[in-house]
Design an enzyme around this catalytic site. Sequence first.
Site, PDB file in Angstrom:
ATOM      1  N   ARG A   1     -22.585  12.922 -15.436  1.00 19.12           N
ATOM      2  CA  ARG A   1     -20.880  12.503 -15.481  1.00 19.12           C
ATOM      3  C   ARG A   1     -20.680  11.495 -14.367  1.00 19.12           C
ATOM      4  O   ARG A   1     -21.424  11.068 -13.596  1.00 19.12           O
ATOM      5  CB  ARG A   1     -20.237  13.958 -15.345  1.00 19.12           C
ATOM      6  CG  ARG A   1     -20.373  14.617 -14.044  1.00 19.12           C
ATOM      7  CD  ARG A   1     -19.491  15.952 -14.324  1.00 19.12           C
ATOM      8  NE  ARG A   1     -19.874  16.712 -12.929  1.00 19.12           N
ATOM      9  CZ  ARG A   1     -19.387  16.902 -11.903  1.00 19.12           C
ATOM     10  NH1 ARG A   1     -18.206  16.086 -11.873  1.00 19.12           N
ATOM     11  NH2 ARG A   1     -19.606  17.537 -11.134  1.00 19.12           N
TER      12      ARG A   1
ATOM     13  N   TYR B   1     -17.791  15.390   4.101  1.00 19.04           N
ATOM     14  CA  TYR B   1     -17.998  14.136   3.229  1.00 19.04           C
ATOM     15  C   TYR B   1     -18.331  13.182   4.052  1.00 19.04           C
ATOM     16  O   TYR B   1     -19.415  12.586   3.785  1.00 19.04           O
ATOM     17  CB  TYR B   1     -16.818  14.073   2.536  1.00 19.04           C
ATOM     18  CG  TYR B   1     -17.065  12.718   1.136  1.00 19.04           C
ATOM     19  CD1 TYR B   1     -17.972  13.051  -0.003  1.00 19.04           C
ATOM     20  CD2 TYR B   1     -16.527  11.595   1.389  1.00 19.04           C
ATOM     21  CE1 TYR B   1     -17.886  12.236  -0.817  1.00 19.04           C
ATOM     22  CE2 TYR B   1     -16.693  10.668   0.466  1.00 19.04           C
ATOM     23  CZ  TYR B   1     -17.529  10.995  -0.622  1.00 19.04           C
ATOM     24  OH  TYR B   1     -18.083  10.025  -1.626  1.00 19.04           O
TER      25      TYR B   1
ATOM     26  N   THR C   1     -19.202  12.902   7.473  1.00 15.50           N
ATOM     27  CA  THR C   1     -20.426  12.909   8.174  1.00 15.50           C
ATOM     28  C   THR C   1     -21.761  12.858   7.457  1.00 15.50           C
ATOM     29  O   THR C   1     -22.677  12.242   7.741  1.00 15.50           O
ATOM     30  CB  THR C   1     -20.555  14.263   9.103  1.00 15.50           C
ATOM     31  OG1 THR C   1     -20.369  15.577   8.245  1.00 15.50           O
ATOM     32  CG2 THR C   1     -19.251  14.196  10.124  1.00 15.50           C
TER      33      THR C   1
ATOM     34  N   LYS D   1     -21.774  11.173   4.642  1.00 17.07           N
ATOM     35  CA  LYS D   1     -22.108   9.804   4.160  1.00 17.07           C
ATOM     36  C   LYS D   1     -22.412   8.684   5.178  1.00 17.07           C
ATOM     37  O   LYS D   1     -23.192   8.080   5.082  1.00 17.07           O
ATOM     38  CB  LYS D   1     -20.969   9.292   3.317  1.00 17.07           C
ATOM     39  CG  LYS D   1     -20.650  10.012   1.909  1.00 17.07           C
ATOM     40  CD  LYS D   1     -21.755   9.636   0.894  1.00 17.07           C
ATOM     41  CE  LYS D   1     -21.381  10.173  -0.489  1.00 17.07           C
ATOM     42  NZ  LYS D   1     -22.210   9.822  -1.354  1.00 17.07           N
TER      43      LYS D   1
END
Length: 226
Positions: free
Chosen positions: A12, A150, A152, A154
């Site tokens: 998806r 999210y 940290t 990334k």
Amino acid sequence: MSDIALVTGGNRGIGREVCRQLADRGFTVLLTARSEAAGKTAAAEAGAIPMRLDVTDNTSVVGAAAEVERRYGRLDVLINSAAITYDTWQLAESADLAVVHEAAETNLYGPWRMVQAFLPLLRKSSHPRIVNVSSEAASLARMGGGTPAYNTTKVALNALTRMLAAELRPDRILVNSICPGWVATDMGGLGGRPVAEGAAGIVWAATLPDSGPTGGFFRDGRPLPW
Ligand code: NAP
């Protein structure tokens, strides 16, 4: 034989659209998903080949690499798109570290595990590419508070991109981090840009020429500040 691309989180969102665009360009696309049923449905729509793969499960990842080795003998493009936990409800000062830990399993260790398992197959390609789907939220230059799990994970993914690009340069493997922009998906929510636009920048990195950049952070083919 056509080029072979493998996409994580292909059932998806942006991952599925990346599969569709690469299939349109003539790639043999391995659309991977942790749900076998969801993967089959999405692959039929995208013109891709479904494969079950959970990036948090080492046995699953190693098994998928063995399957690709057996069927194709190499991999040309690895796209790490699967990610979780856009934790808008959290602040770093009070974040549930179990949530951060869980996010890291998918967003950081997932791509890392994938690269380690698929490197032998990428080394058999004549023009290997690794695309880590990151986010401008990981840009330290513009880092503010919020979404700590999210952001940290990334940021760490971007560090992984830099290290791999340097280490794999002698093997001519181009490794880049790509921000798709704010995209209308289950993660991005309403209001983002169409998924085709977000996916296009990832396909750009997957189809770079041999003279293309490595160790970079891009959106829509243009550099972003680290
Ligand atoms: P999404 O719609 O939430 O889709 C996430 C995908 O990741 C799903 O296919 C999901 O599979 C898969 N996934 C999650 N955990 C997995 C695991 N353990 N193993 C394998 N697959 C797993 O997200 P999206 O918006 O398409 O995001 C794609 C990428 O773009 C992510 O890396 C995200 O951080 C990045 N990004 C998105 C935006 C945005 O605005 N949307 C902005 C910047 C960056 P299930 O269906 O099984 O859960």
